[in-house]
Design a protein around this motif. Structure first.
Motif, PDB file in Angstrom:
ATOM      1  N   LEU A  53     -64.847  -8.193 -27.337  1.00 38.81           N
ATOM      2  CA  LEU A  53     -63.445  -8.454 -27.670  1.00 38.81           C
ATOM      3  C   LEU A  53     -62.845  -9.394 -26.628  1.00 38.81           C
ATOM      4  O   LEU A  53     -62.076 -10.309 -26.942  1.00 38.81           O
ATOM      5  N   LYS A  54     -63.240  -9.201 -25.379  1.00 39.75           N
ATOM      6  CA  LYS A  54     -62.707 -10.024 -24.305  1.00 39.75           C
ATOM      7  C   LYS A  54     -63.106 -11.484 -24.469  1.00 39.75           C
ATOM      8  O   LYS A  54     -62.324 -12.394 -24.213  1.00 39.75           O
ATOM      9  N   PHE A  57     -60.937 -12.930 -27.027  1.00 38.97           N
ATOM     10  CA  PHE A  57     -59.570 -13.097 -26.532  1.00 38.97           C
ATOM     11  C   PHE A  57     -59.480 -14.296 -25.595  1.00 38.97           C
ATOM     12  O   PHE A  57     -58.548 -15.098 -25.663  1.00 38.97           O
ATOM     13  N   ASP A  58     -60.456 -14.421 -24.698  1.00 39.95           N
ATOM     14  CA  ASP A  58     -60.415 -15.525 -23.733  1.00 39.95           C
ATOM     15  C   ASP A  58     -60.608 -16.870 -24.400  1.00 39.95           C
ATOM     16  O   ASP A  58     -60.183 -17.888 -23.880  1.00 39.95           O
ATOM     17  N   ARG A  60     -59.242 -17.655 -27.096  1.00 36.16           N
ATOM     18  CA  ARG A  60     -58.011 -17.886 -27.853  1.00 36.16           C
ATOM     19  C   ARG A  60     -58.231 -17.792 -29.362  1.00 36.16           C
ATOM     20  O   ARG A  60     -57.620 -18.525 -30.140  1.00 36.16           O
ATOM     21  N   HIS A  62     -57.393 -15.354 -31.176  1.00 32.52           N
ATOM     22  CA  HIS A  62     -56.333 -14.587 -31.838  1.00 32.52           C
ATOM     23  C   HIS A  62     -55.102 -15.441 -32.150  1.00 32.52           C
ATOM     24  O   HIS A  62     -54.179 -14.961 -32.798  1.00 32.52           O
ATOM     25  N   LEU A  63     -55.071 -16.692 -31.674  1.00 31.86           N
ATOM     26  CA  LEU A  63     -53.861 -17.493 -31.866  1.00 31.86           C
ATOM     27  C   LEU A  63     -53.859 -18.134 -33.243  1.00 31.86           C
ATOM     28  O   LEU A  63     -54.814 -18.830 -33.613  1.00 31.86           O
ATOM     29  N   ILE A  87     -50.317 -13.910 -34.818  1.00 31.97           N
ATOM     30  CA  ILE A  87     -51.420 -13.466 -33.972  1.00 31.97           C
ATOM     31  C   ILE A  87     -52.420 -12.763 -34.887  1.00 31.97           C
ATOM     32  O   ILE A  87     -52.058 -11.854 -35.623  1.00 31.97           O
ATOM     33  N   ILE A  88     -53.663 -13.187 -34.802  1.00 31.08           N
ATOM     34  CA  ILE A  88     -54.705 -12.636 -35.673  1.00 31.08           C
ATOM     35  C   ILE A  88     -55.223 -11.344 -35.036  1.00 31.08           C
ATOM     36  O   ILE A  88     -55.382 -11.273 -33.820  1.00 31.08           O
ATOM     37  N   ASP A  89     -55.500 -10.346 -35.896  1.00 33.10           N
ATOM     38  CA  ASP A  89     -55.963  -9.049 -35.392  1.00 33.10           C
ATOM     39  C   ASP A  89     -57.433  -9.136 -34.995  1.00 33.10           C
ATOM     40  O   ASP A  89     -58.314  -9.264 -35.846  1.00 33.10           O
ATOM     41  N   LEU A  90     -57.689  -9.068 -33.688  1.00 37.50           N
ATOM     42  CA  LEU A  90     -59.062  -9.278 -33.231  1.00 37.50           C
ATOM     43  C   LEU A  90     -59.969  -8.097 -33.558  1.00 37.50           C
ATOM     44  O   LEU A  90     -61.187  -8.262 -33.591  1.00 37.50           O
ATOM     45  N   ASP A  91     -59.397  -6.913 -33.788  1.00 36.61           N
ATOM     46  CA  ASP A  91     -60.259  -5.792 -34.177  1.00 36.61           C
ATOM     47  C   ASP A  91     -60.909  -6.083 -35.518  1.00 36.61           C
ATOM     48  O   ASP A  91     -62.097  -5.841 -35.724  1.00 36.61           O
ATOM     49  N   ASN A 211     -59.024 -18.419 -34.944  1.00 42.50           N
ATOM     50  CA  ASN A 211     -58.488 -19.723 -34.629  1.00 42.50           C
ATOM     51  C   ASN A 211     -59.549 -20.798 -34.856  1.00 42.50           C
ATOM     52  O   ASN A 211     -60.684 -20.668 -34.410  1.00 42.50           O
ATOM     53  N   SER A 214     -58.608 -24.510 -31.503  1.00 43.97           N
ATOM     54  CA  SER A 214     -58.821 -24.686 -30.060  1.00 43.97           C
ATOM     55  C   SER A 214     -60.283 -24.978 -29.772  1.00 43.97           C
ATOM     56  O   SER A 214     -61.161 -24.350 -30.351  1.00 43.97           O
TER      57      SER A 214
END
Lengths: 252, 189
Positions: A53-54, A57-58, A60, A62-63, A87-91, A211, A214
């Motif tokens: 998940l990290k 997230f890092d 980007r 979820h943007l 914001i997109i749900d990363l789960d 996303n 990016s």
């Protein structure tokens, strides 16, 4: 006008019957075991350990775009809207990405042809080099009308179509859904696609909400797909080598 | 509309209105160097306040800075005991969320592409911004240079007449303020 597929070097040990697209034309008992064994495991290729998940997230992932650009069918995948930015749900993305990578791995294991599609000029070189690195194909240029649906006229009879289409961006240059999504659905070719908040996830078999704008996110996806495909192909080669040794041992 | 005093982390841009009270002004000026939002996860050494270098999730600054805002730590805060943080928690602590509205916030970006006089700068948001090369120290702006930006908008979108959805330019909007402060100036603090 001939269209050039951006070809990469094909993998050597691949079951490629000339005419039909299916890989199951001539099977012995060993091949049968080789092909059915991975299907009994939920995560035979351990794609879950490729990312966390990290990492998402890092990078980007979820943007999303602004609220005004949101597509109605992406609403289930959106966690929320912060100051007009979705914001997109990363789960959910984690689950979808695992399914997509698992499916890609199975296709690569069975010697399927994978075609990476993206119409983003910013990432076209990245996508093409990813395809080359894993020994698969990429199409990041203008998509001519009948490439999939009219293939036997464009390319001649007996052409083999891709077994999986991976969309690293499902929109084309004018923000409309890429024609290949509809065409792949028409030709019964499964698709994996990264869908941003302004995309339509409908016809895609394995959508991955995330996303697609990016560079960090795109590099992550390319890296994950590349690692999955290479891992699956290596596993296939290993299994075949083991089978070979066993057969030789039995023969002796 | 000015953000509440406790949440103000941006150094006032040159030419902007002076902050309401002199005490706060002094505090702001003192924190000016550390007040830039580090949205970008840069692997370079960040010497402000002795922050440890790291590409992702450097630990937050000791005491006085509140997490996520105005710290030189880049990326989400890491609690050493927790191994897996939930997405909601990571999001809540991320600099992008802690920053609030992007209007008039100061951020540090890195130039990743140059086309003649256009500088493509990535500051850690979804999109990059494009700025014109300034006349002052023009030659110093090359690929990899860290620069200070005043953000205006994270994504330039607008709904045109007759359109079903917004048209987006796939770019952020920011004003280039100058080069990021050198490490020596930061170490003096």
């Amino acid at each position: 006008m001939p269209v050039r597929w951006h070809l990469a070097a094909p993998v050597q040990s691949r079951l490629v019957p000339a005419k039909s697209g299916s890989v199951c034309s001539s099977l012995s008992a060993d091949d049968d075991k080789l092909l059915t064994e991975p299907l009994s495991h939920p995560d035979f290729f351990s794609v879950k350990e490729l990312f966390t998940l990290k990492d998402l997230f890092d990078a980007r992932v979820h943007l999303g775009h602004k609220k005004g650009c949101r597509h109605r069918f992406m609403e289930p995948y959106i966690f929320g809207c912060r100051l007009d930015q979705d914001i997109i749900d990363l789960d959910q993305t984690m689950q979808h990405l695992q399914l997509a990578l698992n499916f890609t791995a199975h296709v690569a294991y069975r010697g399927g042809i994978i075609l990476f599609v993206s119409r983003r000029r910013q990432f076209c070189h990245l996508v093409e080099s990813t395809a080359r690195a894993c020994g698969e194909y990429a199409h990041t240029r203008y998509w001519q009308g009948g490439l999939l649906t009219n293939a036997h006229i464009l390319f001649g009879p007996g052409v083999r179509l891709p077994d999986l289409l991976i969309f690293l961006s499902t929109l084309n240059n004018v923000f409309e859904p890429h024609v290949a999504i509809r065409d792949a659905a028409k030709m019964n070719i499964p698709t994996v696609g990264v869908v941003d908040t302004n995309c339509n996830p409908c016809l895609i078999s394995y959508p991955v909400p995330g996303n697609d704008d990016s560079p960090a996110a795109m590099e992550l996806y390319c890296k994950l797909f590349r690692m999955t495909i290479i891992r699956a192909k290596d596993k296939r080669r290993q299994s075949e080598a083991v089978e070979e040794l066993q057969r030789k041992a039995e023969g002796n | 509309m000015a953000p509440p005093a406790s949440a103000v982390r941006a150094a006032p841009a040159p030419g902007a209105e002076a902050p309401p009270s002199s005490a706060m002004a002094a505090a702001l000026r003192g924190r000016a160097a550390r007040a830039w939002r580090a949205l970008l996860l840069l692997p370079a050494v960040r010497s402000a306040g002795g922050a440890a270098p790291g590409a992702a999730g450097t630990p937050p600054q000791p005491p006085q800075q509140r997490p996520g805002g105005g710290t030189a730590g880049s990326g989400p805060r890491q609690v050493p005991s927790e191994k897996s943080e939930s997405f909601a928690s990571m999001l809540r602590r991320s600099p992008l969320i802690q920053m609030g509205p992007a209007k008039d916030k100061i951020a540090i970006g890195q130039i990743f592409h140059v086309v003649d006089d256009d500088l493509y700068i990535d500051f850690g948001g979804k999109f990059h911004c494009v700025c014109k090369r300034p006349e002052v120290d023009g030659k110093k702006y090359q690929r990899g240079t860290r620069v200070r930006l005043r953000l205006l908008d994270l994504e330039l979108t607008s709904r045109f007449l007759g359109a079903a959805s917004d048209t987006t330019l796939l770019e952020a909007d920011a004003v280039l303020l100058g080069l990021a402060e050198s490490k020596q100036a930061k170490q003096k603090e």
